[in-house]
Design a protein around this motif. Structure first.
Motif, short mmCIF file in Angstrom:
data_model
loop_
_atom_site.label_atom_id
_atom_site.label_comp_id
_atom_site.label_asym_id
_atom_site.label_seq_id
_atom_site.Cartn_x
_atom_site.Cartn_y
_atom_site.Cartn_z
N UNK A 90 0.88 -1.16 0.00
CA UNK A 90 0.00 0.00 0.00
C UNK A 90 0.92 1.21 0.00
N UNK A 91 0.79 2.06 -1.01
CA UNK A 91 1.67 3.22 -1.16
C UNK A 91 0.83 4.49 -1.26
N UNK A 92 0.99 5.38 -0.29
CA UNK A 92 0.25 6.63 -0.23
C UNK A 92 1.22 7.78 -0.49
N UNK A 93 0.89 8.64 -1.47
CA UNK A 93 1.77 9.72 -1.89
C UNK A 93 0.97 11.02 -1.89
N UNK A 94 1.50 12.04 -1.20
CA UNK A 94 0.85 13.35 -1.21
C UNK A 94 1.89 14.45 -1.17
N UNK A 95 1.54 15.65 -1.66
CA UNK A 95 2.48 16.76 -1.60
C UNK A 95 2.87 17.04 -0.14
N UNK A 96 4.14 17.34 0.08
CA UNK A 96 4.62 17.68 1.42
C UNK A 96 4.09 19.07 1.76
N UNK A 97 3.80 19.30 3.01
CA UNK A 97 3.29 20.61 3.42
C UNK A 97 1.88 20.81 2.91
N UNK A 98 1.54 22.06 2.63
CA UNK A 98 0.22 22.36 2.07
C UNK A 98 -0.88 22.37 3.11
N UNK A 99 -2.08 22.11 2.66
CA UNK A 99 -3.29 22.21 3.47
C UNK A 99 -3.35 21.12 4.55
N UNK A 100 -3.40 21.55 5.82
CA UNK A 100 -3.40 20.60 6.94
C UNK A 100 -4.65 19.73 6.96
N UNK A 101 -5.79 20.30 6.62
CA UNK A 101 -7.03 19.51 6.61
C UNK A 101 -6.96 18.42 5.55
N UNK A 102 -6.42 18.77 4.38
CA UNK A 102 -6.28 17.76 3.33
C UNK A 102 -5.32 16.67 3.78
N UNK A 103 -4.17 17.04 4.35
CA UNK A 103 -3.20 16.03 4.81
C UNK A 103 -3.84 15.09 5.81
N UNK A 104 -4.61 15.64 6.74
CA UNK A 104 -5.26 14.81 7.76
C UNK A 104 -6.27 13.86 7.13
N UNK A 105 -7.09 14.35 6.21
CA UNK A 105 -8.09 13.50 5.54
C UNK A 105 -7.40 12.43 4.70
N UNK A 106 -6.35 12.82 3.99
CA UNK A 106 -5.61 11.87 3.15
C UNK A 106 -5.00 10.77 4.02
N UNK A 107 -4.33 11.16 5.10
CA UNK A 107 -3.69 10.19 5.99
C UNK A 107 -4.73 9.27 6.64
N UNK A 108 -5.89 9.81 6.98
CA UNK A 108 -6.95 9.00 7.56
C UNK A 108 -7.44 7.96 6.55
N UNK A 109 -7.64 8.38 5.30
CA UNK A 109 -8.06 7.44 4.26
C UNK A 109 -7.05 6.32 4.07
N UNK A 110 -5.76 6.67 4.06
CA UNK A 110 -4.71 5.66 3.91
C UNK A 110 -4.71 4.70 5.09
N UNK A 111 -4.87 5.24 6.30
CA UNK A 111 -4.88 4.39 7.49
C UNK A 111 -6.08 3.43 7.47
N UNK A 112 -7.23 3.91 6.98
CA UNK A 112 -8.41 3.04 6.90
C UNK A 112 -8.19 1.92 5.88
N UNK A 113 -7.58 2.23 4.76
CA UNK A 113 -7.28 1.18 3.77
C UNK A 113 -6.32 0.18 4.39
N UNK A 114 -5.27 0.66 5.05
CA UNK A 114 -4.30 -0.24 5.70
C UNK A 114 -4.98 -1.14 6.72
N UNK A 115 -5.93 -0.60 7.46
CA UNK A 115 -6.62 -1.38 8.48
C UNK A 115 -7.47 -2.51 7.89
N UNK A 116 -7.83 -2.37 6.61
CA UNK A 116 -8.66 -3.38 5.96
C UNK A 116 -7.88 -4.33 5.05
N UNK A 117 -6.58 -4.15 5.00
CA UNK A 117 -5.75 -5.07 4.20
C UNK A 117 -5.69 -6.43 4.90
N UNK A 118 -5.70 -7.49 4.12
CA UNK A 118 -5.57 -8.82 4.74
C UNK A 118 -4.20 -8.97 5.36
N UNK A 119 -4.15 -9.67 6.48
CA UNK A 119 -2.84 -9.91 7.11
C UNK A 119 -2.81 -11.26 7.77
#
Length: 166
Positions: free
Chosen positions: A137-166
């Motif tokens: 699972x590879x999540x890529x986003x611009x460094x810096x920038x909008x804090x709300x976007x970074x938080x939403x993006x990171x949350x989405x990535x964490x949710x996908x990671x939580x649902x990956x089979x392990x």
């Protein structure tokens, strides 16, 4: 009884982690996980190694064009095959322009920054091994920038990671 069901149903809907998510299937259905509905599928490959890539809409033009998430999966014969899969992808990362390692929280993570053109990007990779499949699972986003976007993006990535089979 009716009053109780009026309270329970909304609570269940709010607690559902996949609410507003699109189910994704890879490797002939062996790997399944949800992604947020807002993520736009931009590439899919099938075969021995499969990849799904999603563009993540952002607050700015840079976020909207550069923020993306990819999931790559490959059938491997054993744990050594998984380690080789992860090692090859980690090696590829170190060859990126201005690669700088970050602090990973576990051995199955790879955190770093690199440049794509003139834009510095944050990368978060997580590796999974499940039922003979190696998954990145590879999540890529611009460094810096909008804090709300970074938080939403990171949350989405964490949710996908939580649902990956392990």
């Amino acid at each position: 009884m009716i009053r109780l069901s009026r309270l329970i149903l909304p609570a269940l809907l709010l607690a559902s982690p996949t609410l507003g998510a699109t189910d994704v299937s890879m490797m002939g259905g062996a790997i399944r996980f949800p992604v947020p509905d807002a993520w736009v599928p931009i590439m899919q490959s099938e075969g021995e190694k499969e990849t799904q890539v999603f563009q993540v809409p952002g607050a700015s033009a840079a976020d909207a064009t550069l923020a993306r998430v990819s999931i790559t999966a490959q059938k491997v014969p054993n744990l050594n095959g998984f380690q080789q899969f992860a090692g090859n992808l980690r090696s590829h990362a170190t060859a990126l322009t201005d690669y700088a390692p970050g602090k990973a929280n576990s051995p199955t993570e790879n955190v770093y920054t690199a440049k794509e053109g003139a834009v510095k990007l944050d990368y978060f990779e997580r590796y999974f091994y499940s039922d003979g499949y190696a998954i990145q699972l590879r999540c890529i986003r611009p460094a810096g920038g909008d804090a709300a976007f970074r938080a939403a993006f990171d949350k989405g990535c964490a949710e996908v990671a939580a649902h990956m089979p392990s």
